[in-house]
Design a protein around this motif. Structure first.
Motif: not given
Length: 399
Positions: A325-333, A383-384, A391-393
């Protein structure tokens, strides 16, 4: 803006590695795929174009060519981005409606009490109207150029309308009837395009100016068309787009199925095989009704729907089944704020200027050959960074 944190456990997946204290009511792979899809139009295409120009590597030159729309018949990767997003919206539907059905104590949307259905219909209409309005905004509504110079057809508008009518079908018909609707829409559109004559052209003329789809837009669509006499998000071609959303609805119902006969890995494999079959059917129909994004031809619906299933199956097997899952985090954002970043990238925020302010000095120190590539990567990073801050907020644009 919805400031509630997206939960991290869904009906089929646990995602604690990425969302440590949350629950995710939908598939993590779906958010990642949505982000992957949106990445190419928000800035990814510019990275590839610049890198291809800098290196002249055959693979990058080929992929750069794939990040352009076809002129008319045929298909590229870029042509699949829009229908893939619509497919994903369809997949999400059974999951989002599931919670409403749970509250009502039913397992089928057809069994929802009238009061609950009316609430859902009102929410669906509101969402569709918002997407139509945002589509007009992206097209330049606030330039106030007059109705005749304003383009009313839009990508967001088509997503809203196709999603809405697919939702009506899902809410009021069982799976067999939904399949009949899907087949009927594609066949009826094929028959109309090939057999209804267009004044001055005749029947079955599948050109930009002579097709029935273009004629209907010229006749009924107000304002300015995307091209002289034709709009790729026009009125008639929105009808088969409902089929693209319905393919997502079928997929969502299948993935949500809770059965010992269908463990998650089998669902992923079955989805992959079903995608290949649809691709084959789309290629076969192409012989009679060409694959054409601008017309959203029935063969295009099948072919791109098949590729959408293949993409989702790969993401599903890797992320939800295998647990990587970790590799997909930028796409999840990107995926959890996809509409927001789409609106921002379409001109509401000048990411290029912001990136140049932050990275411009360093980029100027680099070799001139690579400066365009680094500038494009700077936009991606900018953008990221914005998406990560949101996301953090716990800020998510929900429509």
């Amino acid at each position: 803006m919805d400031k509630t944190l997206i939960p991290a456990k869904g009906s089929a997946v646990a995602a604690e590695n990425i969302f440590p204290a949350a629950k995710l009511p939908r598939l993590l792979s779906l958010d990642a795929l949505r982000g992957f899809d949106m990445f190419w139009i928000m800035s990814g295409e510019h990275v590839v174009h610049a890198a291809a120009k800098a290196t002249n590597w055959p693979v990058l030159l080929w992929f750069s060519g794939q990040l352009h729309h076809t002129e008319w018949n045929g298909i590229t990767f870029y042509d699949m981005i829009f229908p893939l997003f619509l497919f994903i919206a369809g997949v999400s539907m059974p999951y989002s409606f599931h919670h409403k059905m749970e509250k009502a104590g039913v397992t089928d949307p057809m069994d929802l009490p009238g009061t609950d259905k009316r609430k859902i219909y009102v929410a669906m209409i509101r969402r569709t109207l918002i997407l139509l309005f945002l589509g007009w905004v992206v097209n330049g509504l606030f330039r106030f150029d007059g109705v005749e110079n304003t383009r009313f057809a839009s990508v967001l508008g088509r997503i809203g309308l196709a999603w809405f009518f697919a939702g009506l079908i899902y809410m009021n018909f069982n799976l067999r009837a939904q399949l009949y609707w899907f087949s009927g829409i594609l066949v009826a559109y094929w028959a109309a395009m090939l057999f209804i004559p267009v004044p001055g052209y005749g029947a079955g003329i599948l050109t930009m100016q002579g097709s029935l789809e273009s004629y209907v837009d010229q006749l009924l669509l107000p304002g300015r068309l995307h091209d002289p006499g034709h709009d790729p998000e026009g009125i008639l071609s929105t009808i088969p787009a409902i089929g693209s959303a319905l393919l997502g609805v079928f997929t969502g119902q299948f993935l949500k199925l809770n059965s010992e006969k269908w463990p998650m890995y089998k669902k992923g494999i079955a989805l992959f095989v079903a995608g290949l079959l649809l691709i084959a059917l789309g290629m076969l129909w192409d012989l009679n009704f060409p694959v054409n994004k601008r017309l959203w031809s029935s063969s295009f619906v099948l072919l791109v729907g098949g590729w959408s299933m293949v993409f989702l199956s790969v993401f599903y097997l890797i992320i939800d089944v295998a647990g990587y899952r970790k590799w997909a985090f930028p796409f999840v954002l990107i995926g959890v704020n996809s509409i927001l970043i789409y609106l921002a990238a379409e001109g509401m925020i000048d990411f290029k200027q912001t990136s140049n302010f932050v990275f411009g000095g360093l980029i100027n120190l680099a070799c001139a050959t690579w400066q365009d590539t680094l500038a494009a990567l700077g936009v991606v990073c900018t953008q990221l960074a914005l998406l990560y801050f949101l996301y953090k907020n716990k800020i998510f644009l929900k429509i």
